[in-house]
Write a protein that holds these residues in place. Structure first.
Motif, PDB file in Angstrom:
ATOM      1  N   VAL A 184       7.675  15.572 -12.355  1.00 58.04           N
ATOM      2  CA  VAL A 184       6.249  15.822 -12.214  1.00 58.04           C
ATOM      3  C   VAL A 184       6.035  16.813 -11.081  1.00 58.04           C
ATOM      4  O   VAL A 184       6.572  16.648  -9.993  1.00 58.04           O
ATOM      5  CB  VAL A 184       5.499  14.503 -11.923  1.00 58.04           C
ATOM      6  CG1 VAL A 184       4.030  14.768 -11.701  1.00 58.04           C
ATOM      7  CG2 VAL A 184       5.708  13.519 -13.050  1.00 58.04           C
ATOM      8  N   LYS A 185       5.270  17.870 -11.338  1.00 51.21           N
ATOM      9  CA  LYS A 185       4.980  18.884 -10.327  1.00 51.21           C
ATOM     10  C   LYS A 185       3.538  18.723  -9.885  1.00 51.21           C
ATOM     11  O   LYS A 185       2.622  18.855 -10.689  1.00 51.21           O
ATOM     12  CB  LYS A 185       5.224  20.280 -10.901  1.00 51.21           C
ATOM     13  CG  LYS A 185       5.222  21.365  -9.861  1.00 51.21           C
ATOM     14  CD  LYS A 185       5.715  22.671 -10.452  1.00 51.21           C
ATOM     15  CE  LYS A 185       5.932  23.679  -9.346  1.00 51.21           C
ATOM     16  NZ  LYS A 185       6.398  24.960  -9.861  1.00 51.21           N
ATOM     17  N   THR A 186       3.341  18.430  -8.629  1.00 53.51           N
ATOM     18  CA  THR A 186       2.002  18.230  -8.092  1.00 53.51           C
ATOM     19  C   THR A 186       1.385  19.577  -7.727  1.00 53.51           C
ATOM     20  O   THR A 186       2.103  20.577  -7.587  1.00 53.51           O
ATOM     21  CB  THR A 186       2.047  17.336  -6.841  1.00 53.51           C
ATOM     22  OG1 THR A 186       2.754  18.024  -5.820  1.00 53.51           O
ATOM     23  CG2 THR A 186       2.710  15.993  -7.136  1.00 53.51           C
ATOM     24  N   PRO A 187       0.057  19.624  -7.553  1.00 56.04           N
ATOM     25  CA  PRO A 187      -0.565  20.867  -7.087  1.00 56.04           C
ATOM     26  C   PRO A 187       0.027  21.350  -5.767  1.00 56.04           C
ATOM     27  O   PRO A 187       0.196  22.549  -5.558  1.00 56.04           O
ATOM     28  CB  PRO A 187      -2.036  20.484  -6.939  1.00 56.04           C
ATOM     29  CG  PRO A 187      -2.230  19.385  -7.931  1.00 56.04           C
ATOM     30  CD  PRO A 187      -0.935  18.616  -7.905  1.00 56.04           C
ATOM     31  N   ASP A 195       3.109  20.953  -4.756  1.00 56.26           N
ATOM     32  CA  ASP A 195       4.405  21.570  -5.084  1.00 56.26           C
ATOM     33  C   ASP A 195       4.213  22.986  -5.616  1.00 56.26           C
ATOM     34  O   ASP A 195       4.948  23.908  -5.260  1.00 56.26           O
ATOM     35  CB  ASP A 195       5.162  20.743  -6.129  1.00 56.26           C
ATOM     36  CG  ASP A 195       5.597  19.384  -5.623  1.00 56.26           C
ATOM     37  OD1 ASP A 195       5.732  19.228  -4.390  1.00 56.26           O
ATOM     38  OD2 ASP A 195       5.791  18.483  -6.458  1.00 56.26           O
ATOM     39  N   PHE A 196       3.211  23.158  -6.478  1.00 54.81           N
ATOM     40  CA  PHE A 196       2.918  24.481  -7.030  1.00 54.81           C
ATOM     41  C   PHE A 196       2.564  25.462  -5.916  1.00 54.81           C
ATOM     42  O   PHE A 196       3.093  26.572  -5.861  1.00 54.81           O
ATOM     43  CB  PHE A 196       1.776  24.395  -8.042  1.00 54.81           C
ATOM     44  CG  PHE A 196       1.223  25.731  -8.446  1.00 54.81           C
ATOM     45  CD1 PHE A 196       1.942  26.569  -9.281  1.00 54.81           C
ATOM     46  CD2 PHE A 196      -0.009  26.160  -7.985  1.00 54.81           C
ATOM     47  CE1 PHE A 196       1.440  27.801  -9.658  1.00 54.81           C
ATOM     48  CE2 PHE A 196      -0.518  27.389  -8.351  1.00 54.81           C
ATOM     49  CZ  PHE A 196       0.208  28.215  -9.182  1.00 54.81           C
ATOM     50  N   LEU A 197       1.683  25.059  -5.020  1.00 52.57           N
ATOM     51  CA  LEU A 197       1.253  25.944  -3.941  1.00 52.57           C
ATOM     52  C   LEU A 197       2.402  26.306  -3.013  1.00 52.57           C
ATOM     53  O   LEU A 197       2.512  27.442  -2.562  1.00 52.57           O
ATOM     54  CB  LEU A 197       0.105  25.310  -3.162  1.00 52.57           C
ATOM     55  CG  LEU A 197      -1.197  25.167  -3.954  1.00 52.57           C
ATOM     56  CD1 LEU A 197      -2.214  24.351  -3.179  1.00 52.57           C
ATOM     57  CD2 LEU A 197      -1.752  26.521  -4.339  1.00 52.57           C
ATOM     58  N   LYS A 198       3.294  25.357  -2.751  1.00 50.06           N
ATOM     59  CA  LYS A 198       4.457  25.657  -1.922  1.00 50.06           C
ATOM     60  C   LYS A 198       5.407  26.632  -2.628  1.00 50.06           C
ATOM     61  O   LYS A 198       6.011  27.476  -1.989  1.00 50.06           O
ATOM     62  CB  LYS A 198       5.209  24.361  -1.581  1.00 50.06           C
ATOM     63  CG  LYS A 198       4.485  23.492  -0.585  1.00 50.06           C
ATOM     64  CD  LYS A 198       5.223  22.190  -0.359  1.00 50.06           C
ATOM     65  CE  LYS A 198       4.422  21.275   0.533  1.00 50.06           C
ATOM     66  NZ  LYS A 198       5.017  19.932   0.630  1.00 50.06           N
ATOM     67  N   SER A 199       5.495  26.519  -3.943  1.00 47.25           N
ATOM     68  CA  SER A 199       6.443  27.355  -4.686  1.00 47.25           C
ATOM     69  C   SER A 199       5.966  28.796  -4.842  1.00 47.25           C
ATOM     70  O   SER A 199       6.779  29.683  -5.100  1.00 47.25           O
ATOM     71  CB  SER A 199       6.711  26.757  -6.069  1.00 47.25           C
ATOM     72  OG  SER A 199       5.596  26.906  -6.924  1.00 47.25           O
TER      73      SER A 199
END
Length: 97
Positions: free
Chosen positions: A18-21, A23-27
């Protein structure tokens, strides 16, 4: 009698991570992004950093109004309460300019 377990896994992902928001912003830090404001103005550039309030610092920033380039900034700071969304950019920020 609880159905809570079925609801959590019903996304159709098939057991992937599961990718959290967050996680997305960090990536996407350091990558080209499009930041759309509540006013409809787009800012395109490199995401330098952001905080928990969605305050955003960008580099090589271009301002687009109604799809047309209006200004270019070296660095830009956008206050988080003005942000409608952040999206990864599908094309390079500078097209050989």
């Amino acid at each position: 009698m609880s159905t809570g377990g079925a609801d959590k896994s019903g996304s159709g992902g098939g057991g992937g991570a599961v990718k959290t928001p967050s996680d997305f912003l960090k990536s996407i830090r350091g990558r080209p992004v499009v930041v759309k404001l509540n006013s409809g103005v787009d800012y395109r550039g490199i995401l330098a950093c952001l905080d928990g309030y969605m305050n955003i610092a960008m580099e090589q920033t271009e301002e687009y109004v109604n799809g047309q380039l209006k200004n270019k900034y070296g660095d830009a700071f956008i206050r988080g309460n003005n942000v409608l969304y952040i999206s990864t950019s599908k094309q390079a920020v500078t097209d050989g300019a």
